[in-house]
Design a protein around this motif. Sequence first.
Motif, PDB file in Angstrom:
ATOM      1  N   PHE A  19      84.351 150.491 -69.154  1.00  0.00           N
ATOM      2  CA  PHE A  19      84.837 151.890 -69.332  1.00  0.00           C
ATOM      3  C   PHE A  19      85.635 152.314 -68.235  1.00  0.00           C
ATOM      4  O   PHE A  19      84.807 152.352 -67.070  1.00  0.00           O
ATOM      5  CB  PHE A  19      83.837 152.727 -69.801  1.00  0.00           C
ATOM      6  N   ILE A  20      86.701 152.848 -68.069  1.00  0.00           N
ATOM      7  CA  ILE A  20      87.315 153.713 -67.055  1.00  0.00           C
ATOM      8  C   ILE A  20      87.844 154.878 -67.385  1.00  0.00           C
ATOM      9  O   ILE A  20      88.346 154.981 -68.605  1.00  0.00           O
ATOM     10  CB  ILE A  20      88.615 152.765 -66.710  1.00  0.00           C
ATOM     11  N   ILE A  21      87.253 156.044 -66.732  1.00  0.00           N
ATOM     12  CA  ILE A  21      87.778 157.314 -67.128  1.00  0.00           C
ATOM     13  C   ILE A  21      88.604 157.691 -65.923  1.00  0.00           C
ATOM     14  O   ILE A  21      88.148 157.882 -64.808  1.00  0.00           O
ATOM     15  CB  ILE A  21      86.606 158.023 -67.456  1.00  0.00           C
ATOM     16  N   GLN A  22      89.775 158.352 -66.359  1.00  0.00           N
ATOM     17  CA  GLN A  22      90.767 158.957 -65.232  1.00  0.00           C
ATOM     18  C   GLN A  22      91.608 159.983 -66.011  1.00  0.00           C
ATOM     19  O   GLN A  22      91.761 159.738 -67.094  1.00  0.00           O
ATOM     20  CB  GLN A  22      91.497 157.918 -64.517  1.00  0.00           C
ATOM     21  N   PRO A  23      91.899 161.017 -65.188  1.00  0.00           N
ATOM     22  CA  PRO A  23      93.012 161.972 -65.738  1.00  0.00           C
ATOM     23  C   PRO A  23      94.213 161.450 -65.834  1.00  0.00           C
ATOM     24  O   PRO A  23      94.651 160.441 -65.317  1.00  0.00           O
ATOM     25  CB  PRO A  23      92.911 162.987 -64.477  1.00  0.00           C
TER      26      PRO A  23
END
Length: 123
Positions: A19-23
Amino acid sequence: LDPRNRTGTVDPRPNGVFFIIQPKNVPGGRSKEIKGFAVEVNRAHTRGFDPVTFPLINRNRKLKQMECFDGAQFLAHRDASPKRRISFFVANNLDYKTHAQRGIMRFRATVLENYSSFYSLEF
């Protein structure tokens, strides 16, 4: 780790979900950063599926796994330094995307932009 297989050497048979979470970048807007992050495994949606484990969390420089007395599983940021993205690996659970499309969300997260702006999401 090579989550995007830039080297071309990653085994094509996956053994988990990264999982990658970024704005999101907004044209003309200032770039946003993540100041804080916490994610909880939603136990209501884990029964009958592969157990959620984070086997590589000890290699993660931005997140740590929290020890909870009631068995809840949490990841949280290690420090309040600004982050462009947060990522973590969950072993197995290869059916995650199929179930998420059907509305089964296994994770609940809070992303803190600053002390007055935060976002909650389920995924």
